[in-house]
Write a protein that holds these residues in place. Structure first.
Motif, PDB file in Angstrom:
ATOM      1  N   GLY A  97       0.820  -1.208   0.000  1.00 40.20           N
ATOM      2  CA  GLY A  97       0.000   0.000   0.000  1.00 40.20           C
ATOM      3  C   GLY A  97       0.847   1.249   0.000  1.00 40.20           C
ATOM      4  N   GLY A  98       0.316   2.301  -0.632  1.00 38.90           N
ATOM      5  CA  GLY A  98       1.066   3.533  -0.779  1.00 38.90           C
ATOM      6  C   GLY A  98       1.408   4.213   0.526  1.00 38.90           C
ATOM      7  N   ALA A  99       0.475   4.215   1.499  1.00 38.71           N
ATOM      8  CA  ALA A  99       0.744   4.896   2.771  1.00 38.71           C
ATOM      9  C   ALA A  99       1.923   4.257   3.493  1.00 38.71           C
ATOM     10  N   ARG A 100       2.017   2.922   3.453  1.00 40.21           N
ATOM     11  CA  ARG A 100       3.127   2.238   4.120  1.00 40.21           C
ATOM     12  C   ARG A 100       4.448   2.507   3.391  1.00 40.21           C
ATOM     13  N   ILE A 101       4.392   2.591   2.068  1.00 40.87           N
ATOM     14  CA  ILE A 101       5.596   2.928   1.308  1.00 40.87           C
ATOM     15  C   ILE A 101       6.088   4.316   1.701  1.00 40.87           C
ATOM     16  N   LEU A 102       5.169   5.275   1.699  1.00 38.57           N
ATOM     17  CA  LEU A 102       5.552   6.651   1.989  1.00 38.57           C
ATOM     18  C   LEU A 102       6.073   6.803   3.413  1.00 38.57           C
ATOM     19  N   HIS A 103       5.343   6.266   4.391  1.00 39.91           N
ATOM     20  CA  HIS A 103       5.770   6.434   5.777  1.00 39.91           C
ATOM     21  C   HIS A 103       7.101   5.734   6.031  1.00 39.91           C
ATOM     22  N   SER A 104       7.289   4.590   5.408  1.00 42.03           N
ATOM     23  CA  SER A 104       8.571   3.889   5.564  1.00 42.03           C
ATOM     24  C   SER A 104       9.706   4.691   4.937  1.00 42.03           C
ATOM     25  N   ASP A 105       9.421   5.421   3.848  1.00 41.89           N
ATOM     26  CA  ASP A 105      10.413   6.330   3.274  1.00 41.89           C
ATOM     27  C   ASP A 105      10.793   7.415   4.278  1.00 41.89           C
ATOM     28  N   VAL A 106       9.784   7.944   4.971  1.00 40.98           N
ATOM     29  CA  VAL A 106      10.045   8.977   5.984  1.00 40.98           C
ATOM     30  C   VAL A 106      10.900   8.411   7.111  1.00 40.98           C
ATOM     31  N   VAL A 107      10.512   7.249   7.621  1.00 41.70           N
ATOM     32  CA  VAL A 107      11.269   6.624   8.710  1.00 41.70           C
ATOM     33  C   VAL A 107      12.708   6.363   8.280  1.00 41.70           C
ATOM     34  N   ALA A 108      12.870   5.801   7.083  1.00 38.00           N
ATOM     35  CA  ALA A 108      14.220   5.496   6.595  1.00 38.00           C
ATOM     36  C   ALA A 108      15.048   6.755   6.441  1.00 38.00           C
ATOM     37  N   LEU A 117      14.740   9.708   7.902  1.00 39.01           N
ATOM     38  CA  LEU A 117      15.061  10.366   9.164  1.00 39.01           C
ATOM     39  C   LEU A 117      16.012   9.527  10.024  1.00 39.01           C
ATOM     40  N   HIS A 118      15.840   8.215   9.993  1.00 40.56           N
ATOM     41  CA  HIS A 118      16.704   7.337  10.790  1.00 40.56           C
ATOM     42  C   HIS A 118      18.143   7.375  10.269  1.00 40.56           C
ATOM     43  N   GLY A 149      19.727   9.919   9.347  1.00 43.09           N
ATOM     44  CA  GLY A 149      20.399  11.126   9.813  1.00 43.09           C
ATOM     45  C   GLY A 149      20.991  10.964  11.201  1.00 43.09           C
ATOM     46  N   ASP A 150      21.493  12.058  11.755  1.00 45.11           N
ATOM     47  CA  ASP A 150      22.174  12.013  13.051  1.00 45.11           C
ATOM     48  C   ASP A 150      21.308  12.476  14.212  1.00 45.11           C
ATOM     49  N   ASP A 151      20.153  13.065  13.919  1.00 49.33           N
ATOM     50  CA  ASP A 151      19.403  13.727  14.993  1.00 49.33           C
ATOM     51  C   ASP A 151      18.150  12.986  15.446  1.00 49.33           C
ATOM     52  N   GLN A 152      17.783  11.892  14.765  1.00 46.54           N
ATOM     53  CA  GLN A 152      16.600  11.138  15.172  1.00 46.54           C
ATOM     54  C   GLN A 152      16.866   9.640  15.078  1.00 46.54           C
ATOM     55  N   SER A 153      16.323   8.894  16.031  1.00 50.84           N
ATOM     56  CA  SER A 153      16.391   7.433  16.031  1.00 50.84           C
ATOM     57  C   SER A 153      14.962   6.906  15.975  1.00 50.84           C
ATOM     58  N   HIS A 154      14.669   6.081  14.974  1.00 54.97           N
ATOM     59  CA  HIS A 154      13.289   5.640  14.749  1.00 54.97           C
ATOM     60  C   HIS A 154      13.114   4.159  15.057  1.00 54.97           C
ATOM     61  N   ALA A 155      11.918   3.827  15.515  1.00 52.24           N
ATOM     62  CA  ALA A 155      11.514   2.445  15.762  1.00 52.24           C
ATOM     63  C   ALA A 155      10.077   2.288  15.283  1.00 52.24           C
ATOM     64  N   VAL A 156       9.654   1.047  15.071  1.00 49.31           N
ATOM     65  CA  VAL A 156       8.298   0.758  14.596  1.00 49.31           C
ATOM     66  C   VAL A 156       7.672  -0.303  15.476  1.00 49.31           C
ATOM     67  N   GLY A 188      13.144  14.264  -0.737  1.00 49.68           N
ATOM     68  CA  GLY A 188      14.013  15.006   0.168  1.00 49.68           C
ATOM     69  C   GLY A 188      13.284  16.115   0.890  1.00 49.68           C
ATOM     70  N   ARG A 189      12.473  16.868   0.147  1.00 49.78           N
ATOM     71  CA  ARG A 189      11.688  17.940   0.757  1.00 49.78           C
ATOM     72  C   ARG A 189      10.703  17.390   1.781  1.00 49.78           C
ATOM     73  N   MET A 190      10.055  16.279   1.459  1.00 43.85           N
ATOM     74  CA  MET A 190       9.079  15.675   2.369  1.00 43.85           C
ATOM     75  C   MET A 190       9.735  15.242   3.678  1.00 43.85           C
ATOM     76  N   VAL A 191      10.884  14.581   3.595  1.00 43.89           N
ATOM     77  CA  VAL A 191      11.582  14.122   4.802  1.00 43.89           C
ATOM     78  C   VAL A 191      11.996  15.312   5.664  1.00 43.89           C
ATOM     79  N   ASP A 192      12.475  16.370   5.044  1.00 43.07           N
ATOM     80  CA  ASP A 192      12.879  17.558   5.805  1.00 43.07           C
ATOM     81  C   ASP A 192      11.694  18.193   6.526  1.00 43.07           C
ATOM     82  N   GLU A 193      10.545  18.225   5.873  1.00 49.03           N
ATOM     83  CA  GLU A 193       9.366  18.810   6.511  1.00 49.03           C
ATOM     84  C   GLU A 193       8.903  17.948   7.686  1.00 49.03           C
ATOM     85  N   TYR A 194       8.961  16.628   7.539  1.00 46.08           N
ATOM     86  CA  TYR A 194       8.621  15.749   8.662  1.00 46.08           C
ATOM     87  C   TYR A 194       9.585  15.973   9.825  1.00 46.08           C
ATOM     88  N   ARG A 195      10.859  16.151   9.522  1.00 45.73           N
ATOM     89  CA  ARG A 195      11.852  16.381  10.573  1.00 45.73           C
ATOM     90  C   ARG A 195      11.467  17.609  11.404  1.00 45.73           C
TER      91      ARG A 195
END
Length: 396
Positions: A15-26, A28-29, A31-38, A375-382
């Motif tokens: 599903g598209g929502a899981r693809i997109l959110h997993s892109d966000v998690v990946a 952001l994780h 980077g150096d400033d956030q640690s993600h878990a699911v 890239g823009r989407m991940v930065d906005e989520y951050r």
């Protein structure tokens, strides 16, 4: 300080929502400033006439390879959201422990909020900012989960919403209390993955493996077998278009899009589409390659879409989006795609319009690639997550 962020998934399935959110998690994780878990509420899902196991899902595997900690509560996700009363004591304590370790919680869509309501009812819900990431333009089709979202917002359990499209935010606004923090972060895709073909040999080899001759026009529908996606309309348009394009082929991929699904087989027969030129592939792990062989990436959805990823992924690969007017679809393809009424003849005509002027439409799609990047989407989520964490610190 590294922010700890926990995402709640109803499950891991196509599903598209899981693809997109997993892109966000990946993103952001990494980077150096956030640690993600699911935390997934289920270990498997039975949806769209397909049984899907979490550990087989490409999003699960990708996040695990990146070192994202993934835990599951077991059970099976289905067409209906998991009822809050169904969570056992062990599940509730495991969930409470995971949430207590987070600075911010993101709920992928509204369905996982049932778990948080169950935790609060048992006095186990930690004090953590919670944002619901919303991905529909028809919240009434969420069933009881819409009520859970409203209750969580009205009682202060929900801190904010993050919608993937303006149409999504507008649709949910009427169900949420005035003054709730509502954000919109438009979708983006990985343009390093979704790229045009490097040469003809790549597309010819894949096409021939599917029974598609070199040079044949290809219309692609990337969607699950669901009334929302309206595969029947796609197949009726296929029958109309095939009558004027005897060389065209039609590819469908997604959960349930296979002749083994009796529902799909019945729709194919009813539409009188040429079965020899219809390739129903089911769930595929090579979507970037499939987009590269397509001339048109079609969407025939009836409702519910927000900002469909398939249109962006196809365009970034050189295919031209042709979509019905649902959610933000028209806005998202402006300048490089076509929008049609929900009529099979109009849809077939639009497909043919693209094929007649293929080079110009392809150039327009590829020119849009920079604006489609994730890239823009991940930065906005951050920034949104940092703001939620700051709010918690100030409250403390």
């Amino acid at each position: 300080m590294t922010l700890r962020v926990l995402s709640l998934y109803e499950g891991f399935f196509a599903g598209g929502a899981r693809i997109l959110h997993s892109d966000v998690v990946a993103g952001l994780h990494a980077g150096d400033d956030q640690s993600h878990a699911v935390l997934s509420l289920s270990a498997q899902a039975r949806r769209d006439a397909t049984l899907q196991f979490a550990h087989d899902d490409p999003r699960y595997q990708r996040l695990a390879r990146m070192g994202v900690d993934i835990a599951t509560l077991g059970g099976t996700a289905g067409a209906d959201p998991i009822d809050p009363a169904s969570f056992g004591e062990l599940d509730l304590h495991r969930a409470a422990e995971a949430i207590a370790q987070a600075d911010v919680v993101l709920s992928l869509k509204e369905q996982p909020l049932g778990l948080l309501l169950a935790l609060r009812a048992h006095g186990l819900m930690p004090s953590v900012p919670v944002a619901a990431c919303l991905h529909r333009s028809d919240p009434t089709h969420s069933g009881p989960a819409l009520g859970w979202l409203r209750e969580a917002a009205e009682t202060g359990l929900l801190t904010a919403t993050i919608s993937c499209a303006r149409s999504t935010d507008d649709a949910y606004a009427q169900h949420l209390p005035f003054g709730l923090d509502r954000r919109v972060v438009p979708n983006g895709i990985d343009t390093d993955v979704f790229t045009p073909a490097a040469g003809d040999s790549e597309t010819v080899a894949l096409g021939e493996s599917l029974g598609i001759p070199p040079g044949a026009p290809v219309i692609l529908l990337a969607a699950r077998f669901d009334a929302m996606k309206d595969p029947a309309l796609f197949l009726r348009a296929t029958a109309r278009h095939a009558a004027i394009r005897p060389d065209a082929h039609y590819v469908l991929c997604g959960a349930g899009m296979t002749p083994a699904n009796a529902g799909f087989a019945s729709l194919l027969m009813d539409a009188a589409a040429p079965a020899a030129r219809v390739h129903a592939l089911g769930i595929r792990g090579d979507m970037p390659a499939l987009y590269r062989i397509a001339d048109v990436v079609a969407l025939t959805s009836a409702y519910g879409e927000a900002s469909p990823l398939c249109l962006l992924e196809g365009a970034a690969s050189g295919a031209t989006p042709v979509t019905t007017d649902v959610g933000d679809a028209a806005r998202s393809v402006e300048g490089f795609g076509l929008v049609t009424p929900r009529d099979p003849d109009d849809i077939a005509s639009a497909w043919e319009q693209v094929l007649v002027d293929r080079a110009r439409y392809r150039d327009a799609a590829l020119a849009a690639r920079p604006a489609l990047s994730r890239g823009r989407m991940v930065d906005e989520y951050r920034l949104v997550i940092e703001g939620l964490a700051d709010r918690r610190r100030l409250a403390a």
